[in-house]
Design an enzyme around this catalytic site. Structure first.
Site, mmCIF file in Angstrom:
data_model
loop_
_atom_site.group_PDB
_atom_site.id
_atom_site.type_symbol
_atom_site.label_atom_id
_atom_site.label_comp_id
_atom_site.label_asym_id
_atom_site.label_seq_id
_atom_site.Cartn_x
_atom_site.Cartn_y
_atom_site.Cartn_z
ATOM 1 N N HIS A 1 1.198 43.035 -12.326
ATOM 2 C CA HIS A 1 0.968 44.281 -11.590
ATOM 3 C C HIS A 1 0.103 45.240 -12.388
ATOM 4 C CE1 HIS A 1 4.765 43.574 -8.931
ATOM 5 N NE2 HIS A 1 3.753 42.770 -8.631
ATOM 6 N N ASN B 1 5.994 44.683 -14.906
ATOM 7 C CA ASN B 1 5.968 46.010 -15.522
ATOM 8 C C ASN B 1 4.578 46.341 -16.058
ATOM 9 O OD1 ASN B 1 8.676 45.915 -14.960
ATOM 10 N ND2 ASN B 1 9.273 45.381 -17.048
ATOM 11 N N ALA C 1 20.612 43.971 -19.678
ATOM 12 C CA ALA C 1 19.853 42.879 -20.318
ATOM 13 C C ALA C 1 19.755 43.079 -21.822
ATOM 14 C CB ALA C 1 18.466 42.802 -19.689
ATOM 15 N N ASN D 1 20.857 40.412 -14.715
ATOM 16 C CA ASN D 1 20.689 41.643 -13.956
ATOM 17 C C ASN D 1 22.005 42.423 -13.997
ATOM 18 O OD1 ASN D 1 20.251 43.580 -11.753
ATOM 19 N ND2 ASN D 1 18.471 42.330 -11.267
ATOM 20 N N TYR E 1 0.764 59.055 -10.471
ATOM 21 C CA TYR E 1 0.313 58.392 -11.698
ATOM 22 C C TYR E 1 0.648 59.252 -12.914
ATOM 23 C CZ TYR E 1 -2.513 55.920 -8.211
ATOM 24 O OH TYR E 1 -2.938 55.232 -7.102
HETATM 25 C C1 BV8 Z 1 -0.361 41.699 -2.289
HETATM 26 C C2 BV8 Z 1 2.465 48.925 -9.545
HETATM 27 C C3 BV8 Z 1 -2.121 40.716 -1.018
HETATM 28 C C4 BV8 Z 1 2.475 50.236 -10.182
HETATM 29 C C5 BV8 Z 1 3.790 47.722 -7.954
HETATM 30 C C6 BV8 Z 1 6.170 42.291 4.124
HETATM 31 C C7 BV8 Z 1 6.898 41.223 3.642
HETATM 32 C C8 BV8 Z 1 6.599 40.650 2.405
HETATM 33 C C9 BV8 Z 1 5.566 41.134 1.634
HETATM 34 C C10 BV8 Z 1 4.856 42.210 2.101
HETATM 35 C C11 BV8 Z 1 5.141 42.790 3.336
HETATM 36 N N1 BV8 Z 1 4.284 43.802 3.524
HETATM 37 C C12 BV8 Z 1 3.452 43.895 2.456
HETATM 38 C C13 BV8 Z 1 3.780 42.930 1.592
HETATM 39 C C14 BV8 Z 1 3.147 42.642 0.305
HETATM 40 C C15 BV8 Z 1 3.623 43.647 -0.734
HETATM 41 C C16 BV8 Z 1 5.128 43.643 -0.857
HETATM 42 O O1 BV8 Z 1 5.695 42.730 -1.419
HETATM 43 N N2 BV8 Z 1 5.790 44.684 -0.304
HETATM 44 C C17 BV8 Z 1 7.238 44.723 -0.400
HETATM 45 C C18 BV8 Z 1 7.672 46.162 -0.728
HETATM 46 C C19 BV8 Z 1 7.802 44.243 0.928
HETATM 47 N N3 BV8 Z 1 3.029 43.194 -1.966
HETATM 48 C C20 BV8 Z 1 1.814 43.625 -2.312
HETATM 49 O O2 BV8 Z 1 1.157 44.436 -1.693
HETATM 50 C C21 BV8 Z 1 1.213 42.970 -3.542
HETATM 51 N N4 BV8 Z 1 -0.112 42.568 -3.250
HETATM 52 O O3 BV8 Z 1 0.471 41.129 -1.640
HETATM 53 O O4 BV8 Z 1 -1.705 41.561 -2.106
HETATM 54 C C22 BV8 Z 1 -3.598 40.696 -1.068
HETATM 55 C C23 BV8 Z 1 -4.247 39.503 -1.429
HETATM 56 C C24 BV8 Z 1 -5.624 39.479 -1.444
HETATM 57 C C25 BV8 Z 1 -6.365 40.638 -1.136
HETATM 58 C C26 BV8 Z 1 -5.704 41.826 -0.794
HETATM 59 C C27 BV8 Z 1 -4.313 41.865 -0.757
HETATM 60 C C28 BV8 Z 1 1.133 43.962 -4.692
HETATM 61 C C29 BV8 Z 1 2.500 44.268 -5.207
HETATM 62 C C30 BV8 Z 1 2.385 45.143 -6.468
HETATM 63 C C31 BV8 Z 1 2.720 46.540 -6.108
HETATM 64 N N5 BV8 Z 1 2.722 47.371 -7.328
HETATM 65 N N6 BV8 Z 1 3.724 48.531 -9.007
HETATM 66 C C32 BV8 Z 1 3.776 50.614 -10.700
HETATM 67 O O5 BV8 Z 1 4.371 49.813 -11.444
HETATM 68 O O6 BV8 Z 1 4.213 51.706 -10.318
HETATM 69 S S1 BV8 Z 1 5.277 47.125 -7.462
HETATM 70 C C33 BV8 Z 1 6.586 47.819 -8.291
HETATM 71 O O7 BV8 Z 1 7.745 47.075 -7.830
HETATM 72 C C34 BV8 Z 1 6.619 47.661 -9.805
HETATM 73 O O8 BV8 Z 1 5.599 46.838 -10.320
HETATM 74 C C35 BV8 Z 1 7.952 46.974 -10.004
HETATM 75 O O9 BV8 Z 1 8.036 46.246 -11.145
HETATM 76 C C36 BV8 Z 1 7.961 46.116 -8.816
HETATM 77 C C37 BV8 Z 1 9.193 45.364 -8.492
HETATM 78 O O10 BV8 Z 1 10.285 46.175 -8.688
HETATM 79 P P1 BV8 Z 1 11.324 45.708 -9.830
HETATM 80 O O11 BV8 Z 1 10.552 45.442 -11.080
HETATM 81 O O12 BV8 Z 1 12.143 44.598 -9.298
HETATM 82 O O13 BV8 Z 1 12.143 47.022 -10.067
HETATM 83 P P2 BV8 Z 1 13.364 47.545 -9.168
HETATM 84 O O14 BV8 Z 1 13.624 48.968 -9.553
HETATM 85 O O15 BV8 Z 1 13.113 47.204 -7.741
HETATM 86 O O16 BV8 Z 1 14.605 46.643 -9.642
HETATM 87 C C38 BV8 Z 1 15.105 46.781 -10.943
HETATM 88 C C39 BV8 Z 1 16.196 45.741 -11.095
HETATM 89 O O17 BV8 Z 1 16.674 45.766 -12.438
HETATM 90 C C40 BV8 Z 1 17.400 45.972 -10.193
HETATM 91 O O18 BV8 Z 1 17.820 44.732 -9.647
HETATM 92 C C41 BV8 Z 1 18.472 46.528 -11.164
HETATM 93 O O19 BV8 Z 1 19.774 46.118 -10.798
HETATM 94 C C42 BV8 Z 1 18.065 45.854 -12.447
HETATM 95 N N7 BV8 Z 1 18.438 46.583 -13.655
HETATM 96 C C43 BV8 Z 1 18.403 47.931 -13.860
HETATM 97 N N8 BV8 Z 1 18.768 48.204 -15.136
HETATM 98 C C44 BV8 Z 1 19.035 47.007 -15.735
HETATM 99 C C45 BV8 Z 1 18.832 45.974 -14.807
HETATM 100 N N9 BV8 Z 1 19.022 44.673 -15.106
HETATM 101 C C46 BV8 Z 1 19.429 44.378 -16.354
HETATM 102 N N10 BV8 Z 1 19.637 45.316 -17.303
HETATM 103 C C47 BV8 Z 1 19.460 46.631 -17.031
HETATM 104 N N11 BV8 Z 1 19.686 47.553 -17.990
#
Ligand code: BV8
Ligand code: ZN
Length: 267
Positions: free
Chosen positions: A139, A122, A253, A232, A87
């Site tokens: 989130h 975000n 973007a 993207n 954090y």
């Molecule tokens: C929930 C918080 C239920 C803090 C974050 C198996 C299968 C499916 C789902 C699950 C599973 N096992 C578990 C799950 C659920 C899980 C999940 O999805 N896991 C994934 C990893 C498989 N989800 C959860 O746990 C969620 N909660 O399901 O709760 C529940 C219900 C009731 C009661 C109890 C429980 C909670 C999910 C939230 C987690 N917290 N962050 C922090 O921000 O640090 S997630 C984290 O990932 C961030 O929030 C982030 O935003 C998010 C997603 O990532 P992206 O934003 O997409 O960022 P990333 O780097 O991945 O990608 C960036 C993109 O931008 C790339 O494509 C890149 O090419 C592009 N890019 C880069 N630069 C540019 C650009 N594009 C354009 N211009 C640029 N300049």
């Protein structure tokens, strides 16, 4: 606050800027103007040009702090001091960051009545700083601390980050940032579902579409006959699966979305 009109992006090659997408971008802008309820879904990529590294690109935060080790509610409960190391690092990357042309583009579209809502993954608050008013932070946010035991919420004061694990003033439990960790329910899911039910055009900006339920939103819009337009730097699972041909705009973007907004605003 009047959202600043997006300016031309920095000196980039045509390829970088996605300039060859001119006619397709203009056609997409026409679709936006015809939409009844346009929504934007954004991820970490929209803030990269503001100096905040994204999660999954090489060198991102999660190449240092593995999410299953640090960003889960179980990890926090097991070892709050260890979770607070992530954090604090997160707080440092977010400090003093400003919105970029992509955030300003969405704020300008909202002001012109062409965009109803931003749903963001975000926690950096940059959409609001750019002037967007209708923002759902699904989130959570990094500007407050939350007590998972009693629900106490307080604005972050820098000195709180100095403590190894800030304690809740009401019940003494360890506080966490007001962000949604893996395994915690996302915020305002009811509002998100209501917006998706009305959404006939979704802009998806800067997300790798790997985290659920956020990653399921584009397919839900498509399933109801809505249009999905993706901005993207690279292709994502959405590009082939959910985004109609010709509506994936590749590039930073801060440039592609700004050009799209200018076309839609008739600049
Ligand atoms: C929930 C918080 C239920 C803090 C974050 C198996 C299968 C499916 C789902 C699950 C599973 N096992 C578990 C799950 C659920 C899980 C999940 O999805 N896991 C994934 C990893 C498989 N989800 C959860 O746990 C969620 N909660 O399901 O709760 C529940 C219900 C009731 C009661 C109890 C429980 C909670 C999910 C939230 C987690 N917290 N962050 C922090 O921000 O640090 S997630 C984290 O990932 C961030 O929030 C982030 O935003 C998010 C997603 O990532 P992206 O934003 O997409 O960022 P990333 O780097 O991945 O990608 C960036 C993109 O931008 C790339 O494509 C890149 O090419 C592009 N890019 C880069 N630069 C540019 C650009 N594009 C354009 N211009 C640029 N300049
Ligand atoms: Zn408490």
């Amino acid at each position: 606050m009047r959202a600043g009109r997006p300016s031309e992006g920095p000196g980039l090659t045509d390829r970088d800027r996605g300039d060859e997408a001119g006619p397709a971008l203009a056609a997409a802008a026409t679709r936006l103007r015809a939409a009844r309820f346009a929504v934007a879904l954004t991820g970490a990529g929209i803030s990269v040009e503001s100096g905040i590294p994204d999660f999954r690109s090489p060198g991102g935060l999660w190449s240092v702090f593995r999410p299953e080790e640090y960003a889960t509610i179980e990890a926090f409960r097991r070892d709050p001091a260890k979770a607070w190391r992530l954090y604090r690092a997160l707080g440092e990357t977010l400090a003093g960051r400003e919105p970029n042309d992509a955030h300003r583009a969405l704020a300008a579209l909202e002001e012109a009545g062409l965009l109803r809502l931003v749903i963001t993954q975000n926690i950096d608050g940059l959409h609001q700083a750019a002037g967007s008013r209708a923002v759902i932070e699904m989130h959570g946010d990094h500007r407050r601390l939350q007590c998972p035991r009693c629900g106490h919420l307080e604005d972050v004061r820098p000195e709180r980050f100095a403590e190894p694990v800030p304690a809740c003033p009401a019940c003494a439990a360890p506080l966490k940032p007001n962000v949604v960790l893996f395994g915690e329910p996302v915020r305002d899911l009811d509002l998100i579902e209501a917006a998706v039910a009305r959404c006939d055009l979704l802009l998806v900006v800067g997300t790798s579409a790997q985290v659920y339920p956020a990653a399921g939103i584009p397919a839900a819009v498509r399933a109801r006959g809505g249009v999905v337009i993706e901005f993207n730097r690279e292709e994502t699972p959405l590009t082939a699966g959910v985004v109609p041909a010709g509506l994936h705009f590749r590039g930073p973007a801060g440039h592609t979305l700004a050009r799209f907004a200018r076309a839609a605003l008739g600049d």
